[in-house]
Design a protein around this motif. Structure first.
Motif, mmCIF file in Angstrom:
data_model
loop_
_atom_site.group_PDB
_atom_site.id
_atom_site.type_symbol
_atom_site.label_atom_id
_atom_site.label_comp_id
_atom_site.label_asym_id
_atom_site.label_seq_id
_atom_site.Cartn_x
_atom_site.Cartn_y
_atom_site.Cartn_z
ATOM 1 N N ASP A 27 -28.333 85.704 -11.710
ATOM 2 C CA ASP A 27 -27.551 86.414 -12.725
ATOM 3 C C ASP A 27 -26.063 86.315 -12.416
ATOM 4 O O ASP A 27 -25.246 86.073 -13.309
ATOM 5 N N CYS A 28 -25.712 86.487 -11.159
ATOM 6 C CA CYS A 28 -24.308 86.416 -10.749
ATOM 7 C C CYS A 28 -23.772 84.989 -10.921
ATOM 8 O O CYS A 28 -22.692 84.786 -11.469
ATOM 9 N N ALA A 29 -24.527 84.007 -10.472
ATOM 10 C CA ALA A 29 -24.098 82.613 -10.578
ATOM 11 C C ALA A 29 -23.918 82.207 -12.043
ATOM 12 O O ALA A 29 -23.011 81.424 -12.365
ATOM 13 N N ALA A 30 -24.744 82.749 -12.919
ATOM 14 C CA ALA A 30 -24.682 82.391 -14.337
ATOM 15 C C ALA A 30 -23.384 82.842 -14.999
ATOM 16 O O ALA A 30 -23.052 82.364 -16.092
ATOM 17 N N THR A 31 -22.633 83.728 -14.358
ATOM 18 C CA THR A 31 -21.347 84.162 -14.913
ATOM 19 C C THR A 31 -20.224 83.187 -14.580
ATOM 20 O O THR A 31 -19.103 83.366 -15.053
ATOM 21 N N LEU A 32 -20.540 82.162 -13.793
ATOM 22 C CA LEU A 32 -19.546 81.152 -13.420
ATOM 23 C C LEU A 32 -19.687 79.908 -14.290
ATOM 24 O O LEU A 32 -20.805 79.562 -14.697
ATOM 25 N N PRO A 33 -18.589 79.197 -14.507
ATOM 26 C CA PRO A 33 -18.711 77.917 -15.208
ATOM 27 C C PRO A 33 -19.411 76.889 -14.317
ATOM 28 O O PRO A 33 -19.362 76.996 -13.077
ATOM 29 N N PRO A 34 -20.077 75.906 -14.907
ATOM 30 C CA PRO A 34 -20.837 74.922 -14.131
ATOM 31 C C PRO A 34 -20.036 74.242 -13.022
ATOM 32 O O PRO A 34 -20.569 73.980 -11.941
ATOM 33 N N GLU A 35 -18.769 73.970 -13.267
ATOM 34 C CA GLU A 35 -17.970 73.300 -12.233
ATOM 35 C C GLU A 35 -17.759 74.177 -11.004
ATOM 36 O O GLU A 35 -17.640 73.679 -9.887
ATOM 37 N N GLU A 36 -17.732 75.493 -11.184
ATOM 38 C CA GLU A 36 -17.606 76.407 -10.035
ATOM 39 C C GLU A 36 -18.915 76.481 -9.252
ATOM 40 O O GLU A 36 -18.918 76.613 -8.041
ATOM 41 N N ILE A 37 -20.023 76.398 -9.953
ATOM 42 C CA ILE A 37 -21.335 76.433 -9.301
ATOM 43 C C ILE A 37 -21.548 75.164 -8.479
ATOM 44 O O ILE A 37 -22.130 75.201 -7.396
ATOM 45 N N ALA A 38 -21.039 74.047 -8.989
ATOM 46 C CA ALA A 38 -21.213 72.756 -8.313
ATOM 47 C C ALA A 38 -20.099 72.446 -7.309
ATOM 48 O O ALA A 38 -20.215 71.479 -6.553
ATOM 49 N N LYS A 39 -19.053 73.250 -7.267
ATOM 50 C CA LYS A 39 -17.900 72.988 -6.394
ATOM 51 C C LYS A 39 -18.311 73.010 -4.921
ATOM 52 O O LYS A 39 -18.985 73.940 -4.464
ATOM 53 N N ASP A 40 -17.894 72.000 -4.183
ATOM 54 C CA ASP A 40 -18.162 71.946 -2.741
ATOM 55 C C ASP A 40 -17.328 73.016 -2.051
ATOM 56 O O ASP A 40 -16.109 73.003 -2.129
ATOM 57 N N ARG A 41 -18.005 73.940 -1.403
ATOM 58 C CA ARG A 41 -17.345 75.052 -0.714
ATOM 59 C C ARG A 41 -17.521 74.946 0.801
ATOM 60 O O ARG A 41 -17.413 75.934 1.520
ATOM 61 N N SER A 42 -17.855 73.757 1.266
ATOM 62 C CA SER A 42 -18.027 73.473 2.698
ATOM 63 C C SER A 42 -19.155 74.279 3.336
ATOM 64 O O SER A 42 -19.121 74.564 4.531
ATOM 65 N N PHE A 72 -23.325 74.639 4.263
ATOM 66 C CA PHE A 72 -24.256 73.673 4.825
ATOM 67 C C PHE A 72 -24.838 72.771 3.740
ATOM 68 O O PHE A 72 -25.023 71.581 3.948
ATOM 69 N N PHE A 73 -25.123 73.333 2.569
ATOM 70 C CA PHE A 73 -25.617 72.540 1.447
ATOM 71 C C PHE A 73 -24.542 72.363 0.382
ATOM 72 O O PHE A 73 -24.847 72.139 -0.777
ATOM 73 N N GLY A 74 -23.303 72.472 0.816
ATOM 74 C CA GLY A 74 -22.146 72.169 -0.013
ATOM 75 C C GLY A 74 -21.730 73.251 -0.977
ATOM 76 O O GLY A 74 -20.735 73.927 -0.781
ATOM 77 N N SER A 75 -22.501 73.428 -2.006
ATOM 78 C CA SER A 75 -22.124 74.290 -3.117
ATOM 79 C C SER A 75 -23.150 75.394 -3.348
ATOM 80 O O SER A 75 -24.205 75.433 -2.711
ATOM 81 N N ILE A 76 -22.824 76.249 -4.290
ATOM 82 C CA ILE A 76 -23.789 77.251 -4.736
ATOM 83 C C ILE A 76 -25.027 76.531 -5.272
ATOM 84 O O ILE A 76 -26.159 76.856 -4.899
ATOM 85 N N LEU A 77 -24.812 75.527 -6.101
ATOM 86 C CA LEU A 77 -25.917 74.766 -6.681
ATOM 87 C C LEU A 77 -26.743 74.069 -5.603
ATOM 88 O O LEU A 77 -27.973 74.084 -5.643
ATOM 89 N N GLY A 78 -26.075 73.482 -4.619
ATOM 90 C CA GLY A 78 -26.791 72.806 -3.538
ATOM 91 C C GLY A 78 -27.648 73.761 -2.740
ATOM 92 O O GLY A 78 -28.787 73.439 -2.371
ATOM 93 N N THR A 79 -27.123 74.956 -2.483
ATOM 94 C CA THR A 79 -27.869 75.955 -1.709
ATOM 95 C C THR A 79 -29.041 76.498 -2.519
ATOM 96 O O THR A 79 -30.147 76.665 -1.983
ATOM 97 N N LEU A 80 -28.835 76.749 -3.800
ATOM 98 C CA LEU A 80 -29.929 77.210 -4.655
ATOM 99 C C LEU A 80 -31.034 76.161 -4.740
ATOM 100 O O LEU A 80 -32.219 76.493 -4.685
ATOM 101 N N ASN A 81 -30.659 74.896 -4.865
ATOM 102 C CA ASN A 81 -31.645 73.817 -4.877
ATOM 103 C C ASN A 81 -32.402 73.775 -3.560
ATOM 104 O O ASN A 81 -33.624 73.610 -3.550
ATOM 105 N N HIS A 82 -31.699 73.915 -2.433
ATOM 106 C CA HIS A 82 -32.352 73.891 -1.121
ATOM 107 C C HIS A 82 -33.444 74.956 -1.038
ATOM 108 O O HIS A 82 -34.538 74.681 -0.528
ATOM 109 N N LEU A 83 -33.173 76.145 -1.520
ATOM 110 C CA LEU A 83 -34.171 77.214 -1.449
ATOM 111 C C LEU A 83 -35.407 76.901 -2.286
ATOM 112 O O LEU A 83 -36.532 77.188 -1.860
ATOM 113 N N VAL A 84 -35.227 76.307 -3.449
ATOM 114 C CA VAL A 84 -36.388 75.926 -4.254
ATOM 115 C C VAL A 84 -37.152 74.803 -3.548
ATOM 116 O O VAL A 84 -38.387 74.845 -3.451
ATOM 117 N N VAL A 85 -36.425 73.818 -3.033
ATOM 118 C CA VAL A 85 -37.058 72.699 -2.327
ATOM 119 C C VAL A 85 -37.898 73.200 -1.155
ATOM 120 O O VAL A 85 -39.060 72.809 -0.993
#
Length: 178
Positions: free
Chosen positions: A23-38, A40-53
């Motif tokens: 819900d919180c992530a959905a309030t961000l634009p897609p580019e912010e979710i995908a932004k590399d924030r250094s 371990f899995f790079g971004s919010i999107l990368g970390t969310l994908n890791h948890l599903v994987v």
């Protein structure tokens, strides 16, 4: 509370926190979710994908446990992830649908367990092919702890993006003692 009762609570907490994070992530634009924030899995999107994987990997491994009978067909139908950093979805809504499916599958798997199942071992192979033989209860504890670990990272990543997930304590789900 019994050991099994704790795992039922963990499934509720898992779902509750995943809903809050998405819900919180959905309030961000897609580019912010995908932004590399250094992270371990790079971004919010990368970390969310890791948890599903990783949940997909663990649940597929649990096919070999006798207690998986109630959800075995669905577990077998899950795709086999190829890497811990695999991006399953780049669209947050599509990833959330996968997350919701995994949370439901995990909850139904745990709901079908008995106390004795937790002390039953099963065999599986790590992603590097190494054979393992572990107790189901110990593995489930790891699965839920792993989720909590990475959701802690996600709350930091979301905070860096100017968003506050809110209260994250499991205590919010515990009833008051009489």
């Amino acid at each position: 509370m019994s050991e099994l009762g704790h795992f039922v609570l963990f499934t509720r907490y898992n779902r509750w926190m995943n809903e809050k994070i998405y819900d919180c992530a959905a309030t961000l634009p897609p580019e912010e979710i995908a932004k590399d924030r250094s992270a371990f899995f790079g971004s919010i999107l990368g970390t969310l994908n890791h948890l599903v994987v990783t949940d997909m990997l663990w649940m597929k491994r649990m096919i070999s446990h006798p207690a998986s009978a109630l959800v075995r067909e669905e577990l077998e139908a899950l795709e086999q992830p190829t890497a811990l950093n695999q991006i399953l979805e780049t669209d947050l809504a599509a990833l959330r649908a996968r997350r919701d499916r995994m949370d439901d599958l995990i909850a139904r798997f745990v709901a079908g367990l008995g106390e004795k199942d937790l002390a039953t071992a099963f065999s599986y192979r790590r992603t590097n092919g190494e054979a393992q033989h572990k107790l189901l209860g110990d593995v489930l504890l790891h699965v839920f702890n792993h989720q909590t670990h990475h959701r802690g990272q996600l709350t930091t990543l979301l905070s860096q993006a100017g968003k506050d997930v809110g209260v994250t304590d499991i205590l919010m789900l515990l009833p008051d003692a009489d």
